[in-house]
Design a protein around this motif. Structure first.
Motif, PDB file in Angstrom:
ATOM      1  N   SER A  81       0.826  -1.214   0.000  1.00  0.00           N
ATOM      2  CA  SER A  81       0.000   0.000   0.000  1.00  0.00           C
ATOM      3  C   SER A  81       0.860   1.264   0.000  1.00  0.00           C
ATOM      4  O   SER A  81       2.010   1.247   0.426  1.00  0.00           O
ATOM      5  CB  SER A  81      -0.941  -0.003   1.204  1.00  0.00           C
ATOM      6  OG  SER A  81      -0.204   0.132   2.389  1.00  0.00           O
ATOM      7  N   GLN A  85      -2.619   5.531   1.666  1.00  0.00           N
ATOM      8  CA  GLN A  85      -3.537   4.466   2.087  1.00  0.00           C
ATOM      9  C   GLN A  85      -3.294   4.127   3.552  1.00  0.00           C
ATOM     10  O   GLN A  85      -4.241   3.926   4.308  1.00  0.00           O
ATOM     11  CB  GLN A  85      -3.352   3.220   1.239  1.00  0.00           C
ATOM     12  CG  GLN A  85      -3.931   3.326  -0.142  1.00  0.00           C
ATOM     13  CD  GLN A  85      -3.632   2.098  -0.969  1.00  0.00           C
ATOM     14  OE1 GLN A  85      -2.496   1.632  -1.020  1.00  0.00           O
ATOM     15  NE2 GLN A  85      -4.642   1.577  -1.635  1.00  0.00           N
ATOM     16  N   GLY A 127      -4.535   5.229  -2.681  1.00  0.00           N
ATOM     17  CA  GLY A 127      -5.031   5.639  -1.374  1.00  0.00           C
ATOM     18  C   GLY A 127      -5.920   6.869  -1.431  1.00  0.00           C
ATOM     19  O   GLY A 127      -6.864   7.000  -0.654  1.00  0.00           O
ATOM     20  N   ASP A 130      -9.329   5.606  -2.396  1.00  0.00           N
ATOM     21  CA  ASP A 130      -9.969   4.933  -1.262  1.00  0.00           C
ATOM     22  C   ASP A 130     -10.439   5.931  -0.212  1.00  0.00           C
ATOM     23  O   ASP A 130     -11.554   5.834   0.302  1.00  0.00           O
ATOM     24  CB  ASP A 130      -9.008   3.920  -0.626  1.00  0.00           C
ATOM     25  CG  ASP A 130      -8.863   2.641  -1.443  1.00  0.00           C
ATOM     26  OD1 ASP A 130      -9.596   2.468  -2.438  1.00  0.00           O
ATOM     27  OD2 ASP A 130      -8.024   1.805  -1.062  1.00  0.00           O
ATOM     28  N   SER A 131      -9.602   6.904   0.115  1.00  0.00           N
ATOM     29  CA  SER A 131      -9.965   7.910   1.115  1.00  0.00           C
ATOM     30  C   SER A 131     -11.159   8.740   0.658  1.00  0.00           C
ATOM     31  O   SER A 131     -12.068   9.034   1.436  1.00  0.00           O
ATOM     32  CB  SER A 131      -8.787   8.832   1.401  1.00  0.00           C
ATOM     33  OG  SER A 131      -7.728   8.110   1.951  1.00  0.00           O
ATOM     34  N   SER A 151      -8.520  -1.015   0.000  1.00  0.00           N
ATOM     35  CA  SER A 151      -7.894  -1.306   1.287  1.00  0.00           C
ATOM     36  C   SER A 151      -8.915  -1.955   2.227  1.00  0.00           C
ATOM     37  O   SER A 151      -9.914  -1.340   2.591  1.00  0.00           O
ATOM     38  CB  SER A 151      -7.360  -0.010   1.908  1.00  0.00           C
ATOM     39  OG  SER A 151      -6.980  -0.232   3.245  1.00  0.00           O
TER      40      SER A 151
END
Length: 193
Positions: A81, A85, A127, A130-131, A151
């Motif tokens: 990652s 992330q 990341g 994903d965030s 993730s």
């Protein structure tokens, strides 16, 4: 008396050299409080040391940390990652929703679903993506967006936060992965705190 002295000396040695492990990694001690959970989690998983997890005040985060730090699967995922992330594994419970979701432009039809925000998230990489999806999903309470998070810890955190706040078991049906579905059902029913 000799037995007591020997026992006391042994206790001191055990305490100083092994049994009394620090529950917070030294690298995490200097970080701001909001960054400490991610740091403790990452350290625990990468070092495979669940003792670090006991420094996490949130029982849900602690349980996730202990589970993930006890096996090599999450370690290898975490090693692959990105730093962004790793910094967003445990999203804050009051996650920031992307600005477009909270303040739509004046020309936008108010009845239109906020799909443009999902599009913005999907254009990001790794990341950041994903965030963004986590913040959008938590802000809009749309659990289906959690399923798109790569993730695993961040995805599970997203699912549990929405399930705990909405208590909507029917929304769990949108999750195709069995483990995600089970987490959602457990938190929606209030079986887990």
């Amino acid at each position: 008396m000799r037995g007591f002295t020997a026992l006391a000396a042994l206790s001191i040695l055990l305490f100083a050299f092994g049994c009394a492990q620090s529950s917070l990694p030294q690298a995490c001690s200097a970080l701001p409080a909001e960054k400490m959970p991610n740091c403790a989690y990452v350290s625990a998983v990468l070092e495979q040391n669940p003792f670090y997890c006991y420094s996490l005040p949130d029982p849900e985060q602690r349980a996730t940390c202990i589970r993930d730090s006890s096996g090599p699967v999450m370690k290898s995922e975490l090693e692959r990652s990105s730093q962004s992330q790793r910094d967003s594994i445990f999203a804050p419970s009051e996650a920031q929703v992307p600005p477009a979701a909270t303040q739509p432009p004046a020309t936008q039809d108010q009845t239109q679903p906020p799909a443009a925000d999902e599009t913005v998230c999907m254009e990001k990489q790794g990341g950041e993506r994903d965030s963004c999806l986590s913040a959008y999903a938590i802000g809009s309470k749309a659990i289906s967006h959690c399923a798109q998070i790569v993730s695993q810890p961040l995805r599970e955190s997203c699912i549990t936060q929405i399930a705990k706040s909405t208590r909507d078991m029917e929304s769990c049906e949108q999750l195709e992965v069995q483990a995600d579905y089970e987490i959602c059902r457990s938190y929606s029913q209030g079986e887990v705190q």
